[in-house]
Design an enzyme around this catalytic site. Structure first.
Site, PDB file in Angstrom:
ATOM      1  N   ASP A   1     -24.200 -34.460  56.833  1.00  0.00           N
ATOM      2  CA  ASP A   1     -23.799 -34.156  58.198  1.00  0.00           C
ATOM      3  C   ASP A   1     -25.061 -34.032  59.050  1.00  0.00           C
ATOM      4  O   ASP A   1     -26.183 -34.116  58.536  1.00  0.00           O
ATOM      5  CB  ASP A   1     -22.931 -32.902  58.246  1.00  0.00           C
TER       6      ASP A   1
ATOM      7  N   ASP B   1     -13.783 -33.888  54.140  1.00  0.00           N
ATOM      8  CA  ASP B   1     -14.621 -32.945  53.399  1.00  0.00           C
ATOM      9  C   ASP B   1     -14.144 -31.562  53.791  1.00  0.00           C
ATOM     10  O   ASP B   1     -13.657 -31.359  54.907  1.00  0.00           O
ATOM     11  CB  ASP B   1     -16.107 -33.085  53.764  1.00  0.00           C
TER      12      ASP B   1
ATOM     13  N   CYS C   1      -2.405 -29.807  33.975  1.00  0.00           N
ATOM     14  CA  CYS C   1      -3.667 -30.282  34.559  1.00  0.00           C
ATOM     15  C   CYS C   1      -4.670 -30.683  33.472  1.00  0.00           C
ATOM     16  O   CYS C   1      -4.890 -29.935  32.520  1.00  0.00           O
ATOM     17  CB  CYS C   1      -4.246 -29.168  35.429  1.00  0.00           C
TER      18      CYS C   1
ATOM     19  N   CYS D   1      -7.940 -31.027  33.925  1.00  0.00           N
ATOM     20  CA  CYS D   1      -9.318 -30.711  34.324  1.00  0.00           C
ATOM     21  C   CYS D   1     -10.041 -29.990  33.185  1.00  0.00           C
ATOM     22  O   CYS D   1      -9.406 -29.485  32.264  1.00  0.00           O
ATOM     23  CB  CYS D   1      -9.325 -29.861  35.595  1.00  0.00           C
TER      24      CYS D   1
ATOM     25  N   CYS E   1      -8.602 -26.427  32.490  1.00  0.00           N
ATOM     26  CA  CYS E   1      -7.263 -26.346  31.884  1.00  0.00           C
ATOM     27  C   CYS E   1      -7.246 -26.992  30.509  1.00  0.00           C
ATOM     28  O   CYS E   1      -6.698 -26.437  29.559  1.00  0.00           O
ATOM     29  CB  CYS E   1      -6.234 -26.994  32.808  1.00  0.00           C
TER      30      CYS E   1
ATOM     31  N   HIS F   1     -11.572 -26.892  38.473  1.00  0.00           N
ATOM     32  CA  HIS F   1     -10.124 -27.071  38.591  1.00  0.00           C
ATOM     33  C   HIS F   1      -9.722 -27.507  40.005  1.00  0.00           C
ATOM     34  O   HIS F   1      -8.975 -28.472  40.179  1.00  0.00           O
ATOM     35  CB  HIS F   1      -9.399 -25.780  38.214  1.00  0.00           C
TER      36      HIS F   1
END
Lengths: 382, 382
Positions: free
Chosen positions: B90, B262, B300, B302, B305, B332
């Site tokens: 940015d 974002d 999930c 991830c 998990c 997660h």
């Protein structure tokens, strides 16, 4: 229960295998400190990546939070933390003295006020074993009395006596199937240590620990005492030097026949920005690393070095107080400690320990640092 | 430079590929916020595990520390951070207003005192481009003027005017080969937004962003404005909605034709103990999870998990203020956001976006939370 088998000796140094229901641990071994059920900044998958087979967790902290019943309801520390290796829990006595408030010791145990909420608790030998039983560690430590470095002989004698009485109470209260280690006290008084070691060896402990080192005494005094005492601890049982130490401390103590170590140095120092390398310790905040693209140690295969993170970047992360800095340096330092004990193991197997240790200590000479021996044995983060 | 190709449309929603010299980014895409060159608690290897192809870093923070010259000497942000994907930076204007002290804006730029050491700096359009050029991001953002939510029309008009003049100065000062995105302002005034979008579309920007949303205005006002404005942003260029938002915000905005997002919500909320699941948001500190062995979301995949960490353990880590809690919840939540945009992409490809969005929004209804829209767009950690 556990089994321990010595596979090779070189001088007093030895290597072996500690067999637990959560895997085999080649010894000498260094246990990372996972105070509250995690090595700060790492997860269980990281422990596997690092090849950690044995870790130590903290009874005092886990007793107060989340509480042993919570852990037991999840199936014990292994299921709770997902750490796939074997787990030692200390007894909590050290923290009840160093962290808690309004501590009062008596024959019954250690009475203290929780540093979290002030509630008054009694850590008795029976309670220490009950809590560790609920936590479900592979190895529980007896509750002991650990005098500060330089304590006068009557204090050391009293600590030894009470520790012996508590040893018997702990064994009587132990959860069936959970291994228990006794803790030898006696400060830097080798004669007292040897007497205590003999008395504890007469009890059915699965291993024998040396407590009360690195508690403020001069470092050479510890090593002088270890040279006399460690080789005479019952050779059939694992020998565990608690709360020690620097890489050089490990090399020396393995040379005296010690098998197991735990210490916050690699992890606490990582969080403070210090990395261990073959070229010496590296303070990542140092301005000399501002533009240094090299990894912490070019020869190191740890996730931080292999990942290519440069010193310039790591310095930035550390100065910016990013968790990632603590994480990457922790991965690196634990790898360093793991590689060090693996090398020591190799030297014992090669029948070459003394020569290896001499060479390694010459490299590590710069390591001795008073600072390392001034702090508490445990992560003191409340 | 970058290229952008729309592959499919479903209503106003679209999916495509953003091609950069650091890989292809399937859109719609969500960029994790790596303010100081790292997503807090993660390392570059974690980003690969999560499949993150595009991340945003912060010019203001990296300008002040470690400084663009340090980053440039390491070969730019990609080499410095080891993040293997594409990077947006940015402009730093938002932080110069929200974080810095004694800020004074003029036509020249934003003058401010560093929140780190008080030194006075001028963030001009030229300086913003010089710094981003040194950082070496794939996509630089123009310096813009971002009025707070609810600003009166004359303030919005002045912001639009100055942002346009700065747009031209930024393009003139851009590093050759670095893509630059223009930023459309105008608050919730759709007419003003459309005028501004048209003027910026006349400039050779590689993409067009919508700034000045989620800055305090009521959430429905943002969506009403997006419905009018987003579909009319030049269709050939990627459309980036800055600093937004909740999962429901993303589903709605993708429906209006937005390609890129974002937001700190998944990462900041993770650090505060909030996990996104298909069953709703989960505040891990809640006592109801004290003995809950289930992972955050049973379905999930991830690392948190799949790793089997139970809610009981995660709650403990969070209450004990362990970094590992932030790390596991961040993994997660970023997986949740990545999976959400991947699903949206699939729905566009299936020509079925409206129906998918309706169903998903019904699930996500509980998501709207005033709290999400009250904070700054950026990790405010100094």
């Amino acid at each position: 229960m556990i089994e321990f088998r010595v596979q090779a000796r070189s001088g007093e140094a030895r290597c072996g295998v500690l067999t637990t229901t959560h895997g085999d641990v080649p010894t000498p071994a260094f246990m990372p400190v996972a105070t509250q059920g995690t090595v700060k900044g790492l997860d269980a998958a990281d422990m596997t990546t690092l090849g950690v087979r044995l870790a130590i967790m903290n009874t005092y902290h886990l007793w107060l939070r989340p509480g042993p019943d919570v852990v037991a309801a999840q199936g014990g520390l292994h299921a709770f933390t997902r750490f796939p290796g074997a787990i030692v829990t200390d007894s909590g006595g050290f923290q009840a003295f160093s962290l808690a408030e309004r501590t009062r010791a008596s024959e019954a145990g250690v009475e203290f006020a929780s540093h979290l909420d002030g509630r008054r608790l009694l850590l008795s030998p029976e309670e220490a074993m009950r809590v560790q039983g609920l936590l479900g560690s592979d190895i529980a430590m007896q509750l002991d009395v650990c005098p500060p470095g330089g304590a006068p002989r009557p204090v050391l004698v009293a600590a030894v006596e009470r520790t012996t009485r508590w040893a018997e109470r702990c064994l009587a209260a132990a959860k069936p199937g959970q291994a228990v280690f006794g803790i030898v006290q006696g400060g830097t008084d080798a004669e007292l240590r040897l007497e205590h070691a003999e008395r504890l060896a007469g009890l059915p402990f699965a291993g024998l620990a040396l407590g009360g080192f690195s508690v403020g005494e001069p470092n050479p005094d510890m090593h002088r005492t270890l040279e006399v005492v460690a080789p005479r601890l019952d050779a059939a049982r694992p020998r565990y030097l608690m709360g020690v130490g620097t890489p050089a401390d490990l090399v020396r103590a393995i040379g005296c026949g010690v098998d197991l170590f735990d210490c916050v140095i690699p992890t606490r120092n990582a969080r403070n920005g210090q990395a261990f390398t073959r070229q010496g310790r590296l303070a990542i905040r140092n301005a000399r690393y501002k533009d240094d693209p090299a990894p912490l140690d070019a020869a190191c295969p740890c996730p931080a070095c292999r990942g290519g993170y440069g010193r310039s970047y790591l310095r930035h992360l550390h100065l910016a107080r990013e968790m990632s800095a603590a994480r990457l340096l922790t991965l690196h330092n634990l790898h360093f400690y793991g590689a060090l004990v693996a090398e020591a193991r190799g030297a014992v197997q090669a029948g070459d320990y003394a020569a290896w240790a001499r060479a390694r200590l010459a490299e590590l000479e710069f390591e001795a640092s008073d600072e390392d021996h001034a702090g508490p044995q445990e992560d003191a983060t409340p």
